[in-house]
Design a protein around this motif. Structure first.
Motif, PDB file in Angstrom:
ATOM      1  N   PRO A  73       0.826  -1.206   0.000  1.00  0.00           N
ATOM      2  CA  PRO A  73       0.000   0.000   0.000  1.00  0.00           C
ATOM      3  C   PRO A  73       0.861   1.257   0.000  1.00  0.00           C
ATOM      4  N   ASP A  74       0.287   2.319  -0.511  1.00  0.00           N
ATOM      5  CA  ASP A  74       0.952   3.624  -0.443  1.00  0.00           C
ATOM      6  C   ASP A  74       0.691   4.307   0.894  1.00  0.00           C
ATOM      7  N   LEU A  75      -0.446   3.964   1.503  1.00  0.00           N
ATOM      8  CA  LEU A  75      -0.904   4.662   2.702  1.00  0.00           C
ATOM      9  C   LEU A  75      -1.508   3.660   3.675  1.00  0.00           C
ATOM     10  N   VAL A  76      -1.159   3.776   4.949  1.00  0.00           N
ATOM     11  CA  VAL A  76      -1.759   2.948   5.991  1.00  0.00           C
ATOM     12  C   VAL A  76      -2.305   3.870   7.077  1.00  0.00           C
ATOM     13  N   ALA A  77      -3.606   3.763   7.319  1.00  0.00           N
ATOM     14  CA  ALA A  77      -4.230   4.518   8.413  1.00  0.00           C
ATOM     15  C   ALA A  77      -4.236   3.633   9.653  1.00  0.00           C
ATOM     16  N   VAL A  78      -3.537   4.059  10.690  1.00  0.00           N
ATOM     17  CA  VAL A  78      -3.544   3.337  11.961  1.00  0.00           C
ATOM     18  C   VAL A  78      -4.356   4.158  12.961  1.00  0.00           C
ATOM     19  N   VAL A  79      -5.416   3.557  13.458  1.00  0.00           N
ATOM     20  CA  VAL A  79      -6.304   4.237  14.404  1.00  0.00           C
ATOM     21  C   VAL A  79      -6.204   3.502  15.736  1.00  0.00           C
ATOM     22  N   SER A  80      -5.838   4.228  16.759  1.00  0.00           N
ATOM     23  CA  SER A  80      -5.586   3.622  18.067  1.00  0.00           C
ATOM     24  C   SER A  80      -6.298   4.418  19.149  1.00  0.00           C
ATOM     25  N   PRO A  81      -6.388   3.858  20.350  1.00  0.00           N
ATOM     26  CA  PRO A  81      -6.844   4.679  21.475  1.00  0.00           C
ATOM     27  C   PRO A  81      -5.736   5.615  21.933  1.00  0.00           C
ATOM     28  N   MET A  82      -6.099   6.573  22.741  1.00  0.00           N
ATOM     29  CA  MET A  82      -5.133   7.417  23.432  1.00  0.00           C
ATOM     30  C   MET A  82      -5.283   7.146  24.924  1.00  0.00           C
ATOM     31  N   HIS A  83      -4.295   6.458  25.513  1.00  0.00           N
ATOM     32  CA  HIS A  83      -4.355   6.127  26.933  1.00  0.00           C
ATOM     33  C   HIS A  83      -3.895   7.277  27.823  1.00  0.00           C
ATOM     34  N   GLN A  84      -3.152   8.220  27.258  1.00  0.00           N
ATOM     35  CA  GLN A  84      -2.586   9.310  28.050  1.00  0.00           C
ATOM     36  C   GLN A  84      -3.659  10.369  28.335  1.00  0.00           C
ATOM     37  N   PRO A  85      -3.491  11.172  29.393  1.00  0.00           N
ATOM     38  CA  PRO A  85      -4.550  12.084  29.841  1.00  0.00           C
ATOM     39  C   PRO A  85      -4.636  13.391  29.055  1.00  0.00           C
ATOM     40  N   TYR A  86      -4.848  13.285  27.746  1.00  0.00           N
ATOM     41  CA  TYR A  86      -5.138  14.482  26.954  1.00  0.00           C
ATOM     42  C   TYR A  86      -6.638  14.758  27.027  1.00  0.00           C
ATOM     43  N   ASN A  87      -7.015  16.004  26.861  1.00  0.00           N
ATOM     44  CA  ASN A  87      -8.430  16.370  26.910  1.00  0.00           C
ATOM     45  C   ASN A  87      -9.106  16.319  25.542  1.00  0.00           C
ATOM     46  N   GLU A  88      -8.320  16.435  24.476  1.00  0.00           N
ATOM     47  CA  GLU A  88      -8.895  16.505  23.140  1.00  0.00           C
ATOM     48  C   GLU A  88      -9.469  15.145  22.712  1.00  0.00           C
ATOM     49  N   PRO A  89     -10.598  15.146  22.015  1.00  0.00           N
ATOM     50  CA  PRO A  89     -11.246  13.878  21.655  1.00  0.00           C
ATOM     51  C   PRO A  89     -10.505  13.083  20.589  1.00  0.00           C
ATOM     52  N   LEU A  90      -9.908  13.777  19.602  1.00  0.00           N
ATOM     53  CA  LEU A  90      -9.205  13.114  18.502  1.00  0.00           C
ATOM     54  C   LEU A  90      -7.837  13.764  18.343  1.00  0.00           C
ATOM     55  N   LEU A  91      -6.807  12.939  18.207  1.00  0.00           N
ATOM     56  CA  LEU A  91      -5.447  13.478  18.172  1.00  0.00           C
ATOM     57  C   LEU A  91      -4.626  12.857  17.061  1.00  0.00           C
ATOM     58  N   THR A  92      -3.546  13.538  16.726  1.00  0.00           N
ATOM     59  CA  THR A  92      -2.575  13.008  15.779  1.00  0.00           C
ATOM     60  C   THR A  92      -1.206  13.578  16.160  1.00  0.00           C
ATOM     61  N   THR A  93      -0.193  13.154  15.450  1.00  0.00           N
ATOM     62  CA  THR A  93       1.151  13.609  15.786  1.00  0.00           C
ATOM     63  C   THR A  93       1.462  14.969  15.174  1.00  0.00           C
ATOM     64  N   ALA A  94       2.303  15.723  15.862  1.00  0.00           N
ATOM     65  CA  ALA A  94       2.802  16.986  15.315  1.00  0.00           C
ATOM     66  C   ALA A  94       4.113  16.777  14.562  1.00  0.00           C
ATOM     67  N   HIS A  95       4.643  15.573  14.587  1.00  0.00           N
ATOM     68  CA  HIS A  95       5.903  15.264  13.911  1.00  0.00           C
ATOM     69  C   HIS A  95       5.653  14.848  12.469  1.00  0.00           C
ATOM     70  N   GLY A  96       6.696  14.873  11.669  1.00  0.00           N
ATOM     71  CA  GLY A  96       6.573  14.485  10.267  1.00  0.00           C
ATOM     72  C   GLY A  96       6.757  13.013  10.016  1.00  0.00           C
ATOM     73  N   ALA A  97       7.189  12.266  11.042  1.00  0.00           N
ATOM     74  CA  ALA A  97       7.406  10.830  10.914  1.00  0.00           C
ATOM     75  C   ALA A  97       7.472  10.219  12.296  1.00  0.00           C
ATOM     76  N   TYR A  98       7.237   8.914  12.363  1.00  0.00           N
ATOM     77  CA  TYR A  98       7.438   8.129  13.584  1.00  0.00           C
ATOM     78  C   TYR A  98       8.757   7.390  13.454  1.00  0.00           C
ATOM     79  N   GLY A  99       9.571   7.431  14.496  1.00  0.00           N
ATOM     80  CA  GLY A  99      10.826   6.700  14.486  1.00  0.00           C
ATOM     81  C   GLY A  99      10.685   5.350  15.162  1.00  0.00           C
ATOM     82  N   THR A 100      11.205   4.297  14.516  1.00  0.00           N
ATOM     83  CA  THR A 100      11.332   2.983  15.143  1.00  0.00           C
ATOM     84  C   THR A 100      12.749   2.496  14.850  1.00  0.00           C
TER      85      THR A 100
END
Length: 284
Positions: A73-100
């Motif tokens: 695939p060209d694109l993979v949407a990963v939808v997960s819960p947010m366990h951390q205590p943020y108040n916003e209902p829907l979140l995403t990363t502010a970074h341009g990539a995830y490092g592993t």
């Protein structure tokens, strides 16, 4: 204002999964190799996978990712819960990539912006961008994707804090519109029941997986309200089910269930893990 690094550094590599690239690839490939899949009659539109540490849930997650092994695939949407205590209902990363340890996974900024815009129109708010988050449930799936898929792919990361059927349904519909016509995959990240005895966990998880397999997201949501089944990623799971259905999937097949007790040998208080796929079996 502090500068945000282009790549989100992993807060869990070396703890939740192997920190060494070769050891990580070996471990993930082993989980994939050991999965014994049934015949899957159709195209995999989405997968459901657990998100505990790899040594606990990896044997189950391997089944979900084995179902997409070799895809490109060209694109993979990963939808997960947010366990951390943020108040916003829907979140995403502010970074341009995830490092592993296996390398960076770039975020699809264009599709993320399109989803954000759709959500603002449909819900009145979009995706809150966060930096240096400690959330494990989205990142934990990335090494599996990096090992299972052929070629490079971009990531559409969404973390769900709210537990609202209305919000999850709308997120699913808006996700579907953003992915329609693209070479894309959906991944729902969720564990099942938490900290019940093995006997109780199996009963709760069996009912939850039955509802997931019925492909009725509303009924899946009702399981928790009725105290009949549990999923810590309920909002993420149902959003992906709604999205997959809107993209033409017509069948869900459960591939595997196990608990942490099957790994640790302690059945007094376990966490449940399930793997499943949403399939498009008929041409439309």
């Amino acid at each position: 204002m502090a500068t945000i690094t282009p790549i989100r550094p992993s807060p869990i590599a070396g703890a939740w999964y192997e920190g060494d690239p070769k050891a990580l690839a070996r471990a993930v490939d082993t989980y994939l190799d050991r999965a014994e899949l049934p015949e899957l009659p159709g195209e995999v539109v989405a997968i459901i996978a657990p998100h505990a540490g790899h040594i606990y849930s990896g044997p189950v997650a391997g089944y979900a990712f084995a179902a997409i092994r070799g895809r490109d695939p060209d694109l993979v949407a990963v939808v997960s819960p947010m366990h951390q205590p943020y108040n916003e209902p829907l979140l995403t990363t502010a970074h341009g990539a995830y490092g592993t340890p296996l390398g960076p996974v770039p975020v699809d900024a264009e599709t993320l912006s399109a989803l954000d815009g759709r959500l603002k129109k449909s819900l009145g708010y979009g995706l809150s961008r966060i930096a240096y988050d400690q959330e494990h449930s989205l990142e934990i799936e990335l090494p599996f994707l990096q090992c299972a898929l052929n070629g490079d792919f971009k990531l559409l990361p969404v973390m769900v804090r709210t537990q609202s059927a209305k919000v999850s349904r709308q997120l699913g519909l808006d996700l579907a519109e953003c992915l329609r016509g693209k070479n894309a995959l959906l991944v729902a990240s969720t564990d099942l029941s938490h900290f019940y005895s093995q006997e109780a966990a199996v009963a709760y998880d069996t009912e939850m997986l039955r509802r997931i397999e019925s492909f009725d997201p509303e009924n899946v949501f009702c399981a928790e309200a009725e105290n009949k089944g549990f999923a810590c990623g309920l909002g993420a799971l149902t959003a992906v089910l709604w999205a997959a259905k809107d993209l033409g999937a017509d069948q869900v097949k459960v591939l595997r269930h196990a608990t942490s007790g099957d790994v640790t040998g302690d059945y007094s208080s376990v966490v449940g893990y399930g793997a499943a796929v949403a399939l498009k079996t008929q041409e439309t």
